[in-house]
Structure formats: C-alpha cells, structure tokens
Design an enzyme around this catalytic site. Structure first.
Site, PDB file in Angstrom:
ATOM      1  N   ASP A 135      46.517  41.640  38.165  1.00  0.00           N
ATOM      2  CA  ASP A 135      46.857  41.233  39.414  1.00  0.00           C
ATOM      3  C   ASP A 135      45.656  40.605  39.722  1.00  0.00           C
ATOM      4  O   ASP A 135      44.647  41.176  39.757  1.00  0.00           O
ATOM      5  CB  ASP A 135      47.387  42.200  40.532  1.00  0.00           C
ATOM      6  CG  ASP A 135      48.646  42.431  40.231  1.00  0.00           C
ATOM      7  OD1 ASP A 135      49.401  41.932  39.048  1.00  0.00           O
ATOM      8  OD2 ASP A 135      49.105  43.459  40.908  1.00  0.00           O
ATOM      9  N   HIS A 178      45.131  45.171  31.670  1.00  0.00           N
ATOM     10  CA  HIS A 178      46.008  45.477  30.721  1.00  0.00           C
ATOM     11  C   HIS A 178      45.575  44.512  29.696  1.00  0.00           C
ATOM     12  O   HIS A 178      44.925  43.177  29.864  1.00  0.00           O
ATOM     13  CB  HIS A 178      47.535  45.284  31.023  1.00  0.00           C
ATOM     14  CG  HIS A 178      47.898  46.436  31.951  1.00  0.00           C
ATOM     15  ND1 HIS A 178      48.693  47.469  31.231  1.00  0.00           N
ATOM     16  CD2 HIS A 178      47.563  46.906  32.967  1.00  0.00           C
ATOM     17  CE1 HIS A 178      49.037  48.236  32.469  1.00  0.00           C
ATOM     18  NE2 HIS A 178      48.143  48.064  33.276  1.00  0.00           N
ATOM     19  N   SER A 209      37.272  44.511  41.758  1.00  0.00           N
ATOM     20  CA  SER A 209      36.240  43.744  41.221  1.00  0.00           C
ATOM     21  C   SER A 209      36.932  42.326  40.671  1.00  0.00           C
ATOM     22  O   SER A 209      37.659  41.907  40.938  1.00  0.00           O
ATOM     23  CB  SER A 209      35.201  44.322  40.477  1.00  0.00           C
ATOM     24  OG  SER A 209      34.157  44.011  40.075  1.00  0.00           O
TER      25      SER A 209
END
Length: 287
Positions: free
Chosen positions: A92, A149, A253
């Site tokens: 995201d 991921h 980050s």
C-alpha cells in the site's frame, strides 16, 4: 526545492538519526497499555487508519504500538493481480516515481537522481542487470499497511544490508536531499524471476525502528559500519510466490523495485502521485 522544504529538511542533517530511532523502537515496542492505546488512537484518528481491514480491529488486542503498526489484514481484503504476466504492487502507498533507469541513473525527484550501483551497495556487477531497466518508488504513509509482498514469483539470490543515514523519506525530503535513497540505511533483496533479476529495496527512515524479512527476521538493527551480504544457494534459497509476504517495516518508509531492460512495462497511469494498494496490477511482463 521550495523554501518551506528547505526549512523542513535542513535540521535533519544535524539530528542524531540512529539514537532517535532506537528511542522510537523502545516506545513502539512498549507493552504499557495506557501508552500504547493512546498512541494507537492518535495515529489511527489522525491518519484515518481503516481498522475494519485488520484481522483484529480492537486496539486492546495489540500488545504494543508496533504490533498494531504491522497488523495483519483480513483474508481477501487485498486482491492480488493473478493473470499471467501481471506484476503486483508490493505495498500500500503512493507512487513517488516510476519509469526508466537511464544508463544506471534513477530519478528521485525533479532535478535529482542517484545510481542503481549506489542504491544496491556500490557493486557495479550487482547493478549491471538494471542499467537500462525499469524502477518504481512507493512511499508508505502511517495509514498504510506495512507488510511488503512479492510482485512476482521469485527465488532469493542475495540480501544486502547497506548502513547509512535515516533521513525522512517524505516528498519534501525527496525533493531536497540529494541521493536520499542511496544515503539512507536499506535492505536489498535480489530475486531471480521469470523475467530475470528483480531487486526489492527496503529503505529505512528516521523513526523506522527496524526492517525485517520473512526468511531472516530482523535485519536492522543492529546498525553496523560496513555493508553485509548473504548469498543463497539455489537448492536452499527461499522461494516466494507473487503476493506472498516478504518483509515489513516497523514504522513507515519506502520500497523501491528494479527490473531489467525490455522485460516489463508499467501500467498506463502508474505514475508519480498515484495511490496504490498491495496486490494491485502495476505492470506486466514482456517476455
């Protein structure tokens, strides 16, 4: 770079980045119920965190702020692009930059760039496959899901821990600090995929308490002076599928993804400023 961005950035040059981040680590791992609940409520409210997506939406269920910050999502909340040739977003976040690597140079912001060689720890041979390839930089804000991921199926070849500073990685700092992502501490994971090498670069930032990978656990801290690397023999190397978790930031980050030349293409509209979700199709393979 604007005057406001300069005012925001200049103090960061003198801040004790690593001591401040160690302090934040202690605070975010604290099991003090009053403290961690207050911290969670403030962050969730200020940034608009969608707790309905989490497996556990009750803040009392989290032992620490960090456990909340790295919360797991409910199954099916993020659809993983799964058609043949799809390349899925690893996180995201918001696209900071996406485009071509030109003779080894990667755009950081308007008028600023750094080299793939520097980003990957200074080894020209390691960076060579990406010399004229593709890259994207995705910034994770405090409201985002903070597990990372796989964009494609891959077999891990090498992991590199590159020590460095811990400047903020927000837009203002990216516009102001030269070679920001090649100066900050980072963990590089290079995978062999169906389209050749893929580099996932997990960039640290101020208050990012640690970076973890699923095959190694916590890579940083400790902070060290020299670059460390781990080689993975093919028969024993971790193999991860597209959409499978590969690591996480303990606090927020940036992740940078690199591919080789003429092996993939970004989706139309996958440009700076676009908000993306984990698993969203961000590109497709060409071979």
């Amino acid at each position: 770079m604007t005057f406001k961005e300069s005012l925001t950035t200049l103090p960061q040059y003198i801040l004790p980045h690593h001591p401040l981040s160690r302090l934040m680590r202690q605070l975010t791992h604290s099991n003090n119920k009053t403290w961690k609940n207050l911290f969670i409520k403030q962050i969730a409210s200020h940034y608009g965190v969608n707790m309905d997506e989490a497996i556990d939406s009750d803040i009392n269920a989290y032992r620490s702020f960090n456990q909340f910050f790295t919360r797991e999502l409910k199954p099916g909340v993020r659809a993983i692009a799964n058609e043949k040739g799809d390349i899925a977003s690893p996180a995201d976040g918001t696209v900071s930059q996406a485009g071509d690597i030109t003779e080894g140079n990667i755009i950081q912001a308007k008028g600023k760039s750094y080299t793939a060689t520097d980003l990957l720890g200074g080894d020209e041979e390691r960076a060579a496959p990406f010399k004229n390839g593709k890259f994207t930089t995705i910034y994770l804000s405090p409201k985002d899901y903070h597990r990372l991921h796989m964009p494609l199926n891959g077999t891990l070849q090498e992991m590199i821990h590159v020590p460095g500073r811990l400047f903020s990685v927000n837009a203002a700092t990216a516009n102001s600090v030269p070679r920001l992502f090649a100066r900050n501490e980072r963990v590089v994971a290079i995978f062999d995929t169906e389209i050749g090498p893929m580099a996932l670069v997990l960039v640290g930032a101020i208050f990012v308490a640690s970076i973890e990978t699923v095959w190694h656990g916590e890579v940083t801290p400790p902070t060290v002076k020299d670059i460390r690397s781990w080689q993975y023999i093919r028969k024993n190397a971790p193999k991860l599928k597209r959409g499978e978790e590969m690591g996480r930031f303990n606090m927020g980050s940036t992740i940078i993804v690199l591919y080789g030349n003429d092996v993939m293409k970004w989706e139309d509209g996958f440009v700076a400023g676009k908000e993306v979700q984990l698993g969203e199709k961000m590109g497709h393979t060409l071979i």
